[in-house]
Every structure is written in structure tokens, then in C-alpha cells.
Design an enzyme around this catalytic site. Structure first.
Site: not given
Length: 652
Positions: A68, A65-66, A85, A63, A179
């Protein structure tokens, strides 16, 4: 060659064009290099933690993210797989960016809960920061919903229970997630849900000094967050309402074609609830999406809502739910049956005959269950209220009340036995006594136990490990018919709403019927009196349901003892934390919902046998005299105290 020669002899006035082309090429390469620097380079496929010397192999991307990317990371020494991560230093070069990552690490590594993604460790090298987390092979609920489009209500209850278990842990530790969304709920190999991604999590501050930052995912933001009134626990509840809506209908409640309109709908709490949803589902979503935070239910109140208490929640769901809707009623042929089918197609005449016999049997069984379902609509037992069925274990366990007294541990075993015998009275004729006298006797025994039992940090060394009867599975269908259960000797019973009781013996051929306490009549399932046909239909249906869908609640098994009198349910009671069941022989069982622990008090000659089944479904049994002399830890004492309170409530 001519073309090359012509290019080589281009006039010098084209040099500017070449320079521009070269500059563009350099800029492109620089941009590619910057993009590539956002994640590990191909040369860093093997990653080493310099502090421990451990080496890891980087696998596929899980996946983004912003800041990582998340990769599979395998420990080369042990083969253990992590979700890593990986954050490039170039993405957190500013002080406030690095502080954000440090806060996330500090907060997450202190969390330890089975429904929260586990934090293992973190380290860094000259290129990246590495955070090693629990690996969830089924990815996230977002991936499941993408494949499924919508989920069934039993699945939604199954997932929400686990989400709220994790949320309650966070809120008890004064942490807001901020979140909550489908993409942050990860699913393990065994289909257990884990709340993850604490990049926006923050500690709960007093109302006057709460964070006013607008952060989170737009479709899940609450009105108070958009209005910069600060985050609170109720903001997480709002997001949970959005999650529930999305799982049931396939899209978030406030999703529109533009963000401005979405925010307007959120501020006004304006959305639609289709009539295709059940009434309890609509009511629960509406309460969680209340415009005012004060009007939203707490997590405890959510779990006591009719959506949970009056609807079936599976204890486990199969991995096939990741891509297709489950069937919680009819089971498909087993693998062994399929193997037999293959053998029949290519085997001898004898094998073929055996296969077709099995096939016909399976067809008859499925036809019978279909008929049972049809007959249920015509079965009328008692005067039930109009609401949905409630099945399987419900509602989470909460904190129990404090223990009543502490006494001297040196009290002699003989003196303790005298106390217990004095409380019990005679054991003769118990089956013919009233339920009230049984409750009164148990209250006396448990009060004596709690008042005289000393405190202890460990369980007694004695573990009798005796066979006894207890409830391994149960289903609450009292809104229509009654309460069903299965005993450890595989006898299935139903206490109907009209006060009568019926048991289907382990041979599945004999029915015992109790119109009054202690008065039993019996008949065969092939020769059912007409006046009992509806009840037998319900009995057989619940028996099939529990056999196919529910899992045993512990490791205690019981041999079939034909010499002992039949066991049947006298009374049951559900609170917001536990289920109480009282039987004709004085057996008293309390099942705690959230952690699935159980306390069972049964007869053992002139004493009582107390059995405790822990969260791992492992049982230990002690004579009550032993516990009174040696004591027990708070883990059991608190549950005994709560069980006594339930008995007192029933007596009132």
C-alpha cells in the site's frame, strides 16, 4: 517536411522494425498502467465511502509499503485529516494476500491506547481498500533520525517510555508486533509517539505452535526468528534494543554491507558498543540484545534499569527536536523578549533603554546559571554513590494490589468521624514530633479508611476545592546531592543526603535551613554563610531547572498563606511504581509514574482532606469522612491501597 515524407515512404521491409517498436511501446504503456494502478488514479482524488456517503479528498503521499501507499485524507464535511492506507485490489488479488489485510484490520481496530496509532474505520470501492488511521503530522522516528543523525539520551528515554507503554498494552493482550523499527513509530503534532503498522502483527501462540515464518526488517530480526524457533515477546524486546542502539548511534547494531553477514552477526549476537555511550545505556542495550530470549529483561525490568532511574527524562519535548538537538538546561529568549528587541531597534530612546536593561538582565541570569553549573562540580553534600543523576518523574505505574475490605455503606458520618479522630490523636505539636510517629499516625488513618470504606462505582458528589500545599514538580538528584521539589506556592525545597533541609521561598530572596526537625534558621540569598554556600548553589540550580524544564503536575493552585507554619519534606521513598513524599505537617503525597495520577492526604481541621489528581491533571478533593461514608471507585481505592503499602514499607 522532407524528413516526414521520407519516413512516410519507407520501404516495406522495415515494417517488422516498426511492429517491434510498436510492441515495445505497448509493453511500456502497459507497465506504466500497472504501476499507476498500484495507487489511486488522479481521477480518484475525491474518494467516497458508499456505505456512509462521506467524501474525502486525497492529499500528498506520506509513505509506501509492500502492499500500500499512505496518503493524507481529509474529510470534506468536517475537515478532519486522516492517514489513509490505500491498498489497490490488484495487489491483494490472491486469497492469502486478502486474508493478511483482513487480519490486520481485525487486529488493529480492537486496539485502543494513547501510544498506539488509532484505527478509525475502513471501507472499499471497486479499485481500492481504504484504512483510515490517526494522522501523525511529525511523521516517524525514522524521519527525525534522518534529520538529526543521532538523538540525546533524554530524548531516547522519552521515546522509549512511550514505545514500551504501547508494547506493554500489546503484550498484555497477547499480541506481538513483529516489526518494531523507527519507521513504525509515528510522532503526533504534540510530539507524542504512537506505535503503528500492524501488517505483520500476530497473536501470541503457545511455545509449541508459534509461527516460524521469518518476517520483519532484517536489521531488527532476533536470533530465534532467524533460526525459525518462533516469535515471542522477547523477540519484540530484541527489536527494542536495536531501536535504542539506532537512536543513540545513528545506525542499527548489526548493519553490514551484505545481508548474509548481517544475519551471521545477529545469530552470534555480535556487535560493538562504543565507549561514547554512557555505562547504563551500554548495559541496558547488552541485556536486551542477549542471544538467548530467556536472558532478556521484561518491559517492567527495562523501566527499572539504571538507564531510566538514574537519568533525566523530559515530560515533553519541543517540535524543534525533529530537526535539532534540544537544550534541556538553558532556555532561549521568549517571543515577547524578541518583540521587545524589535521594538527597541525601531522605537524611541525609552524603549531602547528598556530593551538594553532587559538584555543585561538576561545575560546576568545566564551567567549565573553557568556559574551554578560550574559550582556544582565542587559542591560536596553527604556521601553519594557514583552514578548518574536521576531527574523528573520516572518508571511506569503497574497494577495495584486488591482492596482489603468492604463494609456497610450505611455507617453514619458521626461514627466515621470518631474513627478518624481516634486514629489521629492530637494535632498540636505535630511539627515537633518525629517522622516515625507521623508515619505511624498516617498508617492508622489509612488502615481505618480502607477497612471501613464501602465500595462505590462513582466518586462522591462533594468536591471541596480547597487550597492546600502539594508538590507540583520534583527532581531526584540523590545520587549526588539530594531530593528537590517545588510546592504549589512556588517554594522550592531540597532534602539533602546528609539529612538537612533547605527551602528557597517564593520571593527567591530568602532561604530557610533546617538542621533538625522543627528548628529553623534563615538568611538572605545575598548574604549566604560560607558553610551553606554549596547547598545554596544546589538549591538555586534545582530551582532554576524545575522552573524552566518541568511542567506542573495538576490544576490545584495555592495562595501564599504566611500564617501557616513552613512546609518541608521529612522523608521520601521511590518504588518501581510510585514516589512517596511525607511532610512535617503530616501531608502525604504519592505520585504514580506511568499515568501521572496523584493522591494527596492533607490536614483539614479535625479531619483529613484527600485529593485525587487524575491522568488529565484534573483534581477533586473530598473530606476523608465523606469517602468513608460514601465510598469511592476502584480507580482511587487501588491507589490508596498501594499508598498504604508504601507507608508500611517505610515504617519497616
Amino acid at each position: 517536411m522532407d524528413i516526414l515524407r521520407n519516413i512516410a515512404h519507407q520501404p516495406t521491409n522495415n515494417s517488422k522494425m516498426c511492429e517491434q517498436t510498436l510492441n515495445k511501446s505497448c509493453e511500456f504503456q502497459k507497465k506504466k498502467a500497472e504501476e499507476h494502478s498500484q495507487g489511486p488514479t488522479e481521477t480518484s482524488r475525491i474518494i467516497t465511502d458508499s456505505a456512509t456517503g462521506k467524501c474525502y479528498c486525497r492529499g500528498k503521499v506520506m509513505g509506501k509499503g509492500g502492499f500500500a501507499k499512505c496518503y493524507e485524507l481529509t474529510d470534506l464535511a468536517t475537515g478532519k485529516v486522516y492517514a489513509a492506507k490505500i491498498i489497490p485490489h490488484t495487489r491483494v488479488s490472491k486469497p492469502h494476500q486478502r486474508e493478511k489485510i483482513d487480519r490486520e484490520i481485525e487486529l488493529h481496530k480492537a486496539l485502543h491506547h494513547k501510544h498506539i496509532v488509532h484505527f478509525y474505520q475502513h471501507f472499499e470501492d471497486k479499485d481500492n481498500i481504504y484504512i483510515l488511521l490517526e494522522y501523525c503530522s511529525r511523521r516517524s522516528l525514522a524521519h527525525i533520525l534522518k534529520a538529526r543523525k543521532v538523538l540525546t539520551e533524554p530524548e531516547v528515554r522519552y521515546y522509549l517510555r512511550q514505545i514500551m507503554s504501547g508494547m506493554r498494552y500489546l503484550h498484555e493482550h497477547k499480541i506481538l508486533h513483529r516489526d518494531l523499527k523507527l519507521g513504525n513509530f509515528f510522532v503526533s503534532e504534540s510530539m507524542e509517539l504512537k506505535v503503528g503498522d500492524f501488517g505483520l502483527a500476530a497473536r501470541l501462540e503457545p511455545a509449541g505452535s508459534r509461527r516460524k515464518t521469518i518476517c520483519g526488517t532484517p536489521n531488527y530480526l532476533s536470533p530465534e526468528v532467524l533460526n525459525k524457533q518462533g516469535h515471542c515477546c522477547e523477540s519484540d524486546v530484541w527489536a527494542l534494543g536495536c531501536v535504542m542502539y539506532t537512536m543513540l548511534l545513528g545506525k542499527p547494531p548489526f548493519e553490514t554491507t551484505n545481508l548474509k553477514e548481517t544475519y551471521r552477526c545477529i545469530r552470534e549476537a555480535r556487535y560493538t558498543l562504543p565507549s561514547t555511550l554512557s555505562l547504563p545505556a551500554r548495559q541496558l542495550i547488552a541485556s536486551m540484545l542477549s542471544k538467548s530470549p530467556q536472558d532478556r529483561p521484561s518491559l517492567e525490568n527495562i523501566l527499572t534499569h539504571e538507564f531510566f532511574t538514574q537519568g533525566f527524562t523530559p515530560e515533553h519535548i519541543p517540535a524543534s527536536c525533529c530537526h535539532s538537538a534540544p537544550d534541556f538546561h538553558l532556555s532561549s529568549p521568549t517571543k515577547s523578549f524578541i518583540k521587545k528587541a524589535a521594538a527597541a531597534l525601531f522605537g524611541s530612546k525609552k524603549e531602547k533603554a528598556k530593551y538594553y536593561k532587559s538584555l543585561n538582565k538576561l545575560s546576568r541570569e545566564e551567567d549565573e546559571i553557568y556559574k551554578l553549573r560550574q559550582d556544582l562540580s565542587n559542591a560536596a553534600i553527604g556521601q553519594p554513590p557514583c552514578s548518574q543523576a536521576s531527574e523528573d518523574e520516572k518508571l511506569p505505574a503497574g497494577k495495584s494490589v486488591a482492596v482489603v475490605m468492604e463494609e456497610n455503606k450505611q455507617q453514619s458520618r458521626d461514627a466515621v468521624r470518631t474513627i478518624v479522630r481516634g486514629s489521629l490523636g492530637s494535632t498540636e505539636g505535630l511539627e515537633d514530633s518525629s517522622a516515625t510517629s507521623t508515619v505511624t499516625s498516617l498508617i492508622s488513618v489509612m488502615k481505618s479508611c480502607l477497612e471501613k470504606m464501602p465500595k462505590a462505582s462513582d466518586f462522591p458528589s462533594e468536591n471541596l476545592g480547597l487550597n492546600f500545599l502539594w508538590v507540583t514538580k520534583w527532581v531526584d538528584y540523590s545520587n549526588k546531592y539530594g531530593f528537590g521539589y517545588q510546592l504549589s506556592n512556588h517554594v522550592v525545597g531540597v532534602l539533602f543526603n546528609n539529612g538537612t533541609h533547605m527551602s528557597l521561598l517564593s520571593d527567591r530572596k530568602t532561604v530557610h535551613y533546617y538542621a533538625d526537625l522543627g528548628q529553623c534558621s534563615f538568611f538572605s540569598t545575598t548574604d549566604v554563610p560560607e558553610q551553606f554556600s554549596s547547598q545554596v548553589t544546589i538549591l538555586k540550580y534545582l530551582s532554576h531547572y524545575m522552573e524552566e524544564n518541568l511542567m506542573d503536575g495538576g490544576d490545584v493552585t495555592a495562595a501564599v498563606d504566611t500564617s501557616r507554619p513552613p512546609l518541608y519534606l521529612l522523608q521520601w521513598l521511590k518504588s518501581d511504581r510510585a514516589l512517596m513524599m511525607l511532610f512535617n505537617d503530616g501531608t502525604f503525597q504519592v505520585n504514580f509514574y506511568q499515568d501521572h495520577t496523584k493522591v494527596i492526604l492533607s490536614r483539614l481541621n479535625q479531619d483529613h482532606l484527600l485529593t485525587y489528581i487524575n491522568e488529565e491533571r484534573v483534581s477533586t478533593s473530598y473530606s476523608l469522612c465523606t469517602l468513608l461514608a460514601s465510598g469511592c471507585p476502584d480507580e482511587l481505592r487501588h491507589r490508596l491501597d498501594y499508598a498504604l503499602n508504601m507507608l508500611l514499607q517505610k515504617a519497616d
